[in-house]
Write an enzyme that holds these catalytic residues in place. Structure first.
Site, PDB file in Angstrom:
ATOM      1  N   THR A  60      26.824 112.088  16.216  1.00  0.00           N
ATOM      2  CA  THR A  60      25.983 112.730  17.034  1.00  0.00           C
ATOM      3  C   THR A  60      26.377 112.792  18.522  1.00  0.00           C
ATOM      4  O   THR A  60      25.772 113.548  19.180  1.00  0.00           O
ATOM      5  CB  THR A  60      24.502 112.264  17.047  1.00  0.00           C
ATOM      6  OG1 THR A  60      24.426 111.058  17.292  1.00  0.00           O
ATOM      7  CG2 THR A  60      23.998 112.741  15.619  1.00  0.00           C
ATOM      8  N   GLY A  61      27.115 111.865  18.827  1.00  0.00           N
ATOM      9  CA  GLY A  61      28.072 112.203  20.120  1.00  0.00           C
ATOM     10  C   GLY A  61      27.234 110.999  21.217  1.00  0.00           C
ATOM     11  O   GLY A  61      26.212 110.627  21.135  1.00  0.00           O
ATOM     12  N   GLU A  62      28.064 111.235  22.417  1.00  0.00           N
ATOM     13  CA  GLU A  62      27.474 110.527  23.666  1.00  0.00           C
ATOM     14  C   GLU A  62      27.855 111.509  24.707  1.00  0.00           C
ATOM     15  O   GLU A  62      28.661 111.928  24.987  1.00  0.00           O
ATOM     16  CB  GLU A  62      28.228 109.089  23.680  1.00  0.00           C
ATOM     17  CG  GLU A  62      28.355 107.963  22.752  1.00  0.00           C
ATOM     18  CD  GLU A  62      29.763 108.291  21.910  1.00  0.00           C
ATOM     19  OE1 GLU A  62      30.505 108.799  22.727  1.00  0.00           O
ATOM     20  OE2 GLU A  62      30.064 107.471  21.038  1.00  0.00           O
TER      21      GLU A  62
ATOM     22  N   ASN B 262      31.199 111.518  26.562  1.00  0.00           N
ATOM     23  CA  ASN B 262      32.302 112.253  25.824  1.00  0.00           C
ATOM     24  C   ASN B 262      31.934 113.745  25.771  1.00  0.00           C
ATOM     25  O   ASN B 262      32.735 114.618  26.051  1.00  0.00           O
ATOM     26  CB  ASN B 262      32.709 111.797  24.534  1.00  0.00           C
ATOM     27  CG  ASN B 262      33.121 110.135  24.661  1.00  0.00           C
ATOM     28  OD1 ASN B 262      34.234 110.024  25.328  1.00  0.00           O
ATOM     29  ND2 ASN B 262      32.546 109.331  23.966  1.00  0.00           N
TER      30      ASN B 262
ATOM     31  N   ASP C 150      37.429 108.262  19.345  1.00  0.00           N
ATOM     32  CA  ASP C 150      37.944 109.885  19.566  1.00  0.00           C
ATOM     33  C   ASP C 150      36.798 109.761  21.338  1.00  0.00           C
ATOM     34  O   ASP C 150      35.889 110.453  21.133  1.00  0.00           O
ATOM     35  CB  ASP C 150      37.538 110.854  18.790  1.00  0.00           C
ATOM     36  CG  ASP C 150      38.034 112.116  19.019  1.00  0.00           C
ATOM     37  OD1 ASP C 150      38.369 112.130  20.472  1.00  0.00           O
ATOM     38  OD2 ASP C 150      37.885 112.934  18.361  1.00  0.00           O
ATOM     39  N   HIS C 151      37.491 109.419  22.478  1.00  0.00           N
ATOM     40  CA  HIS C 151      36.926 109.610  23.769  1.00  0.00           C
ATOM     41  C   HIS C 151      37.508 110.415  24.336  1.00  0.00           C
ATOM     42  O   HIS C 151      38.876 110.622  24.193  1.00  0.00           O
ATOM     43  CB  HIS C 151      36.810 108.209  24.298  1.00  0.00           C
ATOM     44  CG  HIS C 151      35.518 107.352  23.800  1.00  0.00           C
ATOM     45  ND1 HIS C 151      34.879 106.545  24.548  1.00  0.00           N
ATOM     46  CD2 HIS C 151      35.044 107.237  22.565  1.00  0.00           C
ATOM     47  CE1 HIS C 151      33.945 105.907  23.852  1.00  0.00           C
ATOM     48  NE2 HIS C 151      33.906 106.380  22.514  1.00  0.00           N
TER      49      HIS C 151
END
Length: 319
Positions: free
Chosen positions: A103-105, A108, A37-38
């Protein structure tokens, strides 16, 4: 028995193509599918980044296997909106959807303009988002004021059974934190000797008996040279490792870092081999860890050749 699943990489394929690959993967014998999911790819050479939740509805309608994705609530997606999307998919396709919360990047999530925090703060934010989503998916009306804000939120179209909310972890430390509250674990594959401690930490932290999924990244092609070339072309930036992957904002910057990754380093994140037997052995070794599903991601662009090989050599490999 451990299921072998197919990873659908939104960064590398246009959404319509990826939907067709999901259909082909099921026909090849893959028992489950998950997607990334990007909003941006890791590399400009990858060249795509379709909207995962839109795609999931179309791909699930065209297939019959379970699906999941990994997403980061609290930045690009408000947790109440993500809970609504998850509830809708599970209501339409009962028993077929799960989502892993990470926790994401910055790649994104930072484009929303929010301050990009350090890992401990992202962990705390993730737990708040999980609690909100967990309550909403069980029909509660939620008001919460903290790192995220929710005022009298309620989901009106609920499935009979809430979809599982997995936690995503790449290290034993994060996996142990997730064990007490996540419904399951999604972690990375690779060397089984490195995967085992992550799973064990999750189970020690409270996750004993909960399902474990693995995303296992490989580069297979007809020859070893082609497999290595594909890995370096498509996945070198991801092999940098450390905290840097979570903090860089632009695909072009990942490409600059990827120039420092060669054949000796790419193995940190991709299992490179033209030998199906080696990949089969890796899958069996991870299955022996007691995991539920291993999602295989082949980074080469020729997915048709990979699916043909997998139908013959991989999908019945693990037990």
């Amino acid at each position: 028995m451990t299921r072998i699943g197919y990873h659908a990489s939104h960064e590398q394929h246009a959404p319509g193509t990826l939907r067709d690959l999901a259909i082909r993967a099921e026909a090849a014998g893959f028992a489950a599918i998950k997607c990334s999911d990007h909003i941006q790819p890791w590399s400009t050479r990858q060249g795509h980044s379709g909207h995962a939740w839109t795609w999931l509805g179309a791909a699930m309608q065209a297939t019959s296997v379970p699906f999941g994705n990994i997403a980061a609530p609290g930045y690009r997606y408000h947790p109440a909106v993500m809970a609504q999307a998850a509830a809708t998919l599970e209501q339409m396709f009962p028993g077929r959807f799960w989502v892993a919360l990470g926790t994401g990047e910055a790649l994104n999530e930072a484009m929303t303009g929010m301050t990009w925090p350090d890992k401990p703060e992202r962990n705390a934010r993730l737990k708040e988002c999980f609690d909100v989503m967990h309550a909403l998916l069980r029909g509660e009306t939620v008001t919460h004021r903290g790192r995220i804000t929710v005022i009298e939120a309620r989901l009106w179209s609920l499935p009979d059974t809430p979809p599982p909310l997995f936690g995503a972890a790449a290290t034993p430390e994060t996996a142990r934190l997730l064990g007490g509250w996540a419904d399951g674990l999604l972690t990375l594959g690779g060397d089984p000797a490195n995967v085992g401690p992550v799973i064990e930490a999750f189970r020690e932290g409270g996750g004993a008996g909960k399902p474990v999924h693995i995303q296992h990244t490989i580069s297979w092609a007809g020859t070893q040279d082609e497999a290595m070339a594909n890995a370096l072309d498509q996945w070198a930036p991801v092999a940098i490792g450390g905290e840097i992957n979570w903090d860089i904002r632009r695909p072009s910057d990942f490409d600059l870092l990827g120039q420092f990754v060669g054949p000796d380093q790419i193995g940190r994140s991709v299992r490179v081999s033209a030998d199906p037997g080696l990949h089969r052995a890796d899958l069996q070794a991870m299955a022996d860890l007691g995991v539920d599903t291993i999602f295989v991601h082949n980074v080469g662009r020729d997915q048709d050749a990979f699916l043909d090989m997998a139908a013959r050599e991989l999908v019945n490999a693990a037990g």
